[in-house]
Design a protein around this motif. Sequence first.
Motif, PDB file in Angstrom:
ATOM      1  N   VAL A 100       9.324  -5.071  -5.001  1.00  0.00           N
ATOM      2  CA  VAL A 100       8.030  -4.386  -5.115  1.00  0.00           C
ATOM      3  C   VAL A 100       7.624  -4.345  -6.591  1.00  0.00           C
ATOM      4  N   SER A 101       6.444  -4.941  -6.901  1.00  0.00           N
ATOM      5  CA  SER A 101       5.963  -4.934  -8.288  1.00  0.00           C
ATOM      6  C   SER A 101       4.756  -4.015  -8.479  1.00  0.00           C
ATOM      7  N   GLY A 102       4.197  -3.484  -7.384  1.00  0.00           N
ATOM      8  CA  GLY A 102       3.047  -2.593  -7.508  1.00  0.00           C
ATOM      9  C   GLY A 102       2.765  -1.857  -6.214  1.00  0.00           C
ATOM     10  N   VAL A 103       2.171  -0.667  -6.327  1.00  0.00           N
ATOM     11  CA  VAL A 103       1.788   0.152  -5.169  1.00  0.00           C
ATOM     12  C   VAL A 103       0.309   0.517  -5.312  1.00  0.00           C
ATOM     13  N   TYR A 104      -0.482   0.275  -4.260  1.00  0.00           N
ATOM     14  CA  TYR A 104      -1.922   0.527  -4.321  1.00  0.00           C
ATOM     15  C   TYR A 104      -2.359   1.455  -3.187  1.00  0.00           C
ATOM     16  N   GLU A 105      -3.552   2.038  -3.376  1.00  0.00           N
ATOM     17  CA  GLU A 105      -4.159   2.877  -2.333  1.00  0.00           C
ATOM     18  C   GLU A 105      -4.820   1.952  -1.305  1.00  0.00           C
ATOM     19  N   GLY A 106      -4.228   1.854  -0.122  1.00  0.00           N
ATOM     20  CA  GLY A 106      -4.776   0.963   0.895  1.00  0.00           C
ATOM     21  C   GLY A 106      -5.886   1.619   1.705  1.00  0.00           C
ATOM     22  N   ASN A 107      -6.578   0.829   2.484  1.00  0.00           N
ATOM     23  CA  ASN A 107      -7.588   1.326   3.419  1.00  0.00           C
ATOM     24  C   ASN A 107      -7.647   0.377   4.611  1.00  0.00           C
ATOM     25  N   GLU A 108      -8.576   0.610   5.507  1.00  0.00           N
ATOM     26  CA  GLU A 108      -8.644  -0.203   6.713  1.00  0.00           C
ATOM     27  C   GLU A 108      -9.029  -1.650   6.424  1.00  0.00           C
ATOM     28  N   ASP A 153       0.841  -1.192   0.000  1.00  0.00           N
ATOM     29  CA  ASP A 153       0.000   0.000   0.000  1.00  0.00           C
ATOM     30  C   ASP A 153       0.878   1.245   0.000  1.00  0.00           C
ATOM     31  N   LYS A 154       0.283   2.360  -0.400  1.00  0.00           N
ATOM     32  CA  LYS A 154       1.018   3.604  -0.609  1.00  0.00           C
ATOM     33  C   LYS A 154       1.708   4.086   0.667  1.00  0.00           C
ATOM     34  N   ALA A 155       1.021   3.961   1.822  1.00  0.00           N
ATOM     35  CA  ALA A 155       1.588   4.443   3.088  1.00  0.00           C
ATOM     36  C   ALA A 155       2.826   3.645   3.468  1.00  0.00           C
ATOM     37  N   THR A 156       2.744   2.308   3.297  1.00  0.00           N
ATOM     38  CA  THR A 156       3.901   1.463   3.628  1.00  0.00           C
ATOM     39  C   THR A 156       5.067   1.765   2.694  1.00  0.00           C
ATOM     40  N   ALA A 157       4.764   1.919   1.398  1.00  0.00           N
ATOM     41  CA  ALA A 157       5.817   2.230   0.421  1.00  0.00           C
ATOM     42  C   ALA A 157       6.502   3.553   0.774  1.00  0.00           C
ATOM     43  N   LYS A 158       5.703   4.542   1.193  1.00  0.00           N
ATOM     44  CA  LYS A 158       6.262   5.848   1.537  1.00  0.00           C
ATOM     45  C   LYS A 158       7.150   5.756   2.775  1.00  0.00           C
ATOM     46  N   SER A 159       6.713   4.959   3.775  1.00  0.00           N
ATOM     47  CA  SER A 159       7.484   4.863   5.014  1.00  0.00           C
ATOM     48  C   SER A 159       8.837   4.192   4.799  1.00  0.00           C
ATOM     49  N   HIS A 160       8.936   3.318   3.770  1.00  0.00           N
ATOM     50  CA  HIS A 160      10.195   2.622   3.495  1.00  0.00           C
ATOM     51  C   HIS A 160      10.940   3.196   2.273  1.00  0.00           C
ATOM     52  N   ASN A 161      10.356   4.242   1.682  1.00  0.00           N
ATOM     53  CA  ASN A 161      10.933   4.828   0.457  1.00  0.00           C
ATOM     54  C   ASN A 161      11.035   3.797  -0.671  1.00  0.00           C
TER      55      ASN A 161
END
Length: 854
Positions: free
Chosen positions: A646-654, A617-625
Amino acid sequence: MFRTALRNVLAHKARLLMTVLAVMLGVAFVSGTLVFTSTISNAFQKSSEKGYSDVDLAIQPDKGGQSASDPGGAPKLDQRTLDAAKALPGTSTVTGSVSGFAALADKDGKLVGEGWDSKGANYFAEGAGKGGQDGKDTDARYPMKSGHAPRKAGEVALDTKTAERAGYEVGDTARLSVNGPVTEEKVTGIFTTDDGQVAAGGTLVLFDTATAQKLFAQPGQYDQITLKAAAGTTQAELKAQADKILPAQAKAVTGQKLADDESETIKQSMSGMQTALLVFAGIALFVGIFIIANTFTMLVAQRTKELALMRAVGASRRQVTRSVLIEAIVVGVIAAAAGLAAGIGIGAGLRSLMGSFGTTMPDGPLVVSVSAVVTSLITGVLVTVLAAWLPARRAAKIPPVAAMSSVHATATTRSLVVRNTIGALFAGGGAALVLYASGLDSADDGKLPMGAGAALLLIGVFVLTPLLSRPLIAAAAPVLRIFGVSGKLARQNSVRNPRRTAATASALMIGLTLITGMTVIAGSVQKGIDKMATAAIEADYTVSMANFTPLSPDVEKKLATDGQVTASSPMRNSPARIGKTTENLTGVKGETIGKLTNLDFTSGGWGGLSGDKVVVDKATAKSHNWKPGSTFPVTYEDGKKGELTVSGVYEGNEMVKGIMIDTATLTPHMERVGDMQVMVKTKDGASDKVKSSLEKALGNNPAVLVQDKKDLSDSIAQVFTLMLNMLYGLLAMAVIVAVLGVINTLAMSVFERSQEIGMLRAIGLDRRGIKRMVRLESLVISLFGGVLGIGLGVFFGWAAGELIASSLATYELVLPWGRMGLFIALAAVVGVLAALWPARRAARLNMLSAIKSE
């Protein structure tokens, strides 16, 4: 002065009754909360102590400060450790324990027990001595009442309470589920136990040790090994012996330490409930302060000439103030004592009420602690004295000559300007803080300024209510004209003393502010989660355990072969070490997950999910750059290392977030394979027929939930509905206190205006008109408080929602118009009911006696 104060209390018994009731209700809530939580906490602690009565030492896995979910460490205990413990000279009994979740269905197929307290464990047949050397195969923890202990697979024993509730006897066949699939086991024994969870309404199913290890661990493994000391050996001495045979990543803990830790855990779990209940008790007392202050203000106003005469004959300001405060202390002591007695009854009633709702509690006495008694008495007296201090101070400041010349001392222009200025500053500062907090990106950062702003704004509006009362009540003039002279008089009476009207309306305002604000927040969050579930999940059904423990992978395999199912994927979590942090890897089927979810990918997609490829998810990708193509090292649950890309980044939610990896890659590294849920797509979509078909395929298992999107929404709604119902019930106390406040104000007002009412009767206004006037006055005051409360509640609900939206992207403001209409109606009902007695009293006044009164 002391005798004068006591005579005044006795002379105004009826007028002070409402004040006593207001304080009594608040104190009753405080003492009832303390008695109730102390009682159930003591019951659980005593039950827990029984459970450790035969444990002098426990050997447990030890991660050395690491989290229990960290990968690659703290293995379970094995048979070698147990044999070494048996050989210790200071032991008399050694028991190996292994346990986990085990759902039991009654004869009607319904789940018995209360979710997390549905436990399965092993019957350790060597518990009667070192290795069973005395030839007995008994476990001292579970004495058999009838039948015998389980000796092989397919046999179980049940505790007496569970057997009674489920209707099982020795020889019956019971339906069980440990992690999904249903099994049928023969009941070979019924036993008694001191287990605290069983006493609290849970269930306990015993298996033979080999079967329990297969279900909850691995063959030959134990969660814990407990030792009972031989005669003459202390717990400390036994621990010193055990420390020498401990394997790596294991620790020895004395039975006393275990009992103390359990007791502390129970206290902490009770403290949350106690705090929540005391908050509402505080609200009731806070509302009661307005009534007390109002009452003493009116009593002081009615006794202005008397107090002035006392000043004239030599009483000092301090003595006058002290006289009024003594009255408050007497009233506070009486109210606090009555509230304490009522609170003890409330505590006992709440315990019985839990039983009537099916919540079982361990047996134990009603606990009325010294701290509960002292706290209740001090609270009642302090609240009353603090509320009476301002009227007392105001009474002492009235000059004797001015007071003897006029019964009613009106507020000066300067005092009103000062009040309105302070109120405007508080309200403005509070609103600014709330707006600032609502614009922050983090809910954690906004909590403190939001809470402080809300408190300041509420205080500011309360201070400004005399100023606000005139324009808002004037808005009701067109409606009141319909009622002729009575309506016109009611409007004039409502604004005659703005301070009194404001204090009366504020009690109702606070209660409705909290109720409305929570209703707006709950409804809006519910809507946001509904949208999230609908938007993120394409699956027709999700399958999970009723208590959300892991499902057996056999469930997904069985569903995948069902003719109705077109696509399915498990979601199985496994902890992994990534850099210096531990995060969950979520295993899904790479070839089917795209058909079961509907997520927005900022880059890549599900198509690349295979082998060592992951999507995040986008938040995890951002936290690890991270970005597509980034690689990172990973340490799996079994301690093995690897590298993922990493092969893809998605908009995560709860609902769906984190690091997704193919199950084929993750599963070999898991100690015990289990699915948090299984997503299922069917040919015919969601319908009752399809749902029944899936449930039948899973053996109509009561421990397994098959839910479509509507079921998910309803389950979420149940949580908020339960929360709101509890809130409404608790805040009803504040509304009751508010009703008493309106009655009190009207009764005092009728007494003050006796001469005026007698004159109105003399010039032609009949008794019905007098009643109508008082009722309309009460209705206007209550609706004024209701409108203010609902307006503030909507504002706070909106502001808190803006803060919540920072972490819940699908949050949507929902204004519950129906509920708000109901709250306005409630305010009107409060006004009508509160006016019944004062209106009747006003109508029955003798006009001649009233005209002659002063």
